[in-house]
Design an enzyme around this catalytic site. Structure first.
Site, PDB file in Angstrom:
ATOM      1  N   SER A  62       0.856  -1.187   0.000  1.00 61.26           N
ATOM      2  CA  SER A  62       0.000   0.000   0.000  1.00 61.26           C
ATOM      3  C   SER A  62       0.882   1.223   0.000  1.00 61.26           C
ATOM      4  O   SER A  62       1.996   1.200   0.543  1.00 61.26           O
ATOM      5  CB  SER A  62      -0.895  -0.003   1.245  1.00 61.26           C
ATOM      6  OG  SER A  62      -1.464   1.271   1.469  1.00 61.26           O
ATOM      7  N   TYR A 108       0.226   0.238  10.484  1.00 56.86           N
ATOM      8  CA  TYR A 108       0.028  -0.274   9.123  1.00 56.86           C
ATOM      9  C   TYR A 108       1.128   0.239   8.202  1.00 56.86           C
ATOM     10  O   TYR A 108       1.714  -0.529   7.422  1.00 56.86           O
ATOM     11  CB  TYR A 108      -1.344   0.161   8.613  1.00 56.86           C
ATOM     12  CG  TYR A 108      -1.739  -0.437   7.275  1.00 56.86           C
ATOM     13  CD1 TYR A 108      -2.151  -1.760   7.188  1.00 56.86           C
ATOM     14  CD2 TYR A 108      -1.702   0.328   6.114  1.00 56.86           C
ATOM     15  CE1 TYR A 108      -2.525  -2.307   5.968  1.00 56.86           C
ATOM     16  CE2 TYR A 108      -2.074  -0.210   4.892  1.00 56.86           C
ATOM     17  CZ  TYR A 108      -2.487  -1.527   4.823  1.00 56.86           C
ATOM     18  OH  TYR A 108      -2.854  -2.069   3.613  1.00 56.86           O
TER      19      TYR A 108
END
Length: 231
Positions: free
Chosen positions: A133, A146
């Site tokens: 990501s 994350y």
């Protein structure tokens, strides 16, 4: 395929199975995998269900030897599973939230490499695809666990790519961007989902990256750029 019970993992499993590959579908929830297995069979494909919790290090370590008992090699690894973790200022993140996100998104993938590399080495064209990501850039406030885990994953995949550069294995990273998934909705609850692609739209890119003809190694492939290149 890790994280196969829903979202991109589910869509990619279906797409790969339709191309004739036998797919090992893994996730924490067996019920969702059974539904996916039924759909794969209905489309003419075949699959094996594997319940796998990526926070269970011992279970991951057993994966390679277990697969070797049934198959002589592994052609494709799609490391898709991840957890979002807490969205909070770094100083407010609790240790258990931090540890869970890091464990599932980073060490789990290192363990997958350790246990599955011998099987990929036996393939004529082993392909390892790691889903990342752009949160890995660390530009978004409150995404600490994350973001850090995905940045680590990118370094991990690129290191692995460098190590297998002289072999038949090719390693790549995929940034699918925003999709209509439960994780995305949790992160952006007010977002208009109609503006986002379905995971099934991204799945053909994973199929392309898994082919023997895809020879890029250590490359980050961005879905948005791939779509533009096709028009």
């Amino acid at each position: 395929m890790t994280g196969a019970s829903r979202g991109l993992g589910r869509a990619a499993s279906l797409a790969i199975a339709r191309e004739g590959a036998h797919v090992v579908i893994s996730a924490r929830t067996v019920g969702a995998l059974e539904e996916l297995d039924d759909e794969i069979k209905a489309s003419g494909g075949t699959a094996t269900i594997l319940q796998l919790d990526l926070t269970n290090a011992e279970k991951i370590d057993q994966l390679g030897p277990s697969l070797l008992q049934r198959w002589p090699h592994l052609d494709i690894l799609v490391a898709n599973a991840a957890i979002l973790g807490p969205l909070s200022p770094l100083g407010h993140v609790k240790p258990e939230g931090w540890d869970a996100a890091i464990a599932a998104n980073l060490p789990a993938n290192w363990r997958l490499i350790r246990t599955l590399d011998p099987l990929l080495q036996r393939s004529d064209a082993g392909r390892a695809i790691f889903v990342t990501s752009r949160a890995a850039d660390g530009l978004n406030a409150y995404w600490g666990p994350y973001a850090v885990s995905k940045a680590g994953l990118e370094a991990l995949a690129k290191t692995y790519a460098a190590e297998v550069a002289t072999t038949k294995i090719r390693v790549s990273l995929l940034d699918p961007g925003g999709m209509r998934t439960a994780m995305r909705e949790k992160a952006f609850p007010g977002e208009d989902r109609a503006t986002l692609p379905e995971p099934a739209a991204v799945a053909p890119l994973i199929v392309e990256m898994a082919l023997p003809s895809f020879n890029d190694n250590g490359t980050l492939v961005i879905y948005r750029d791939w779509i533009k290149s096709r028009h």
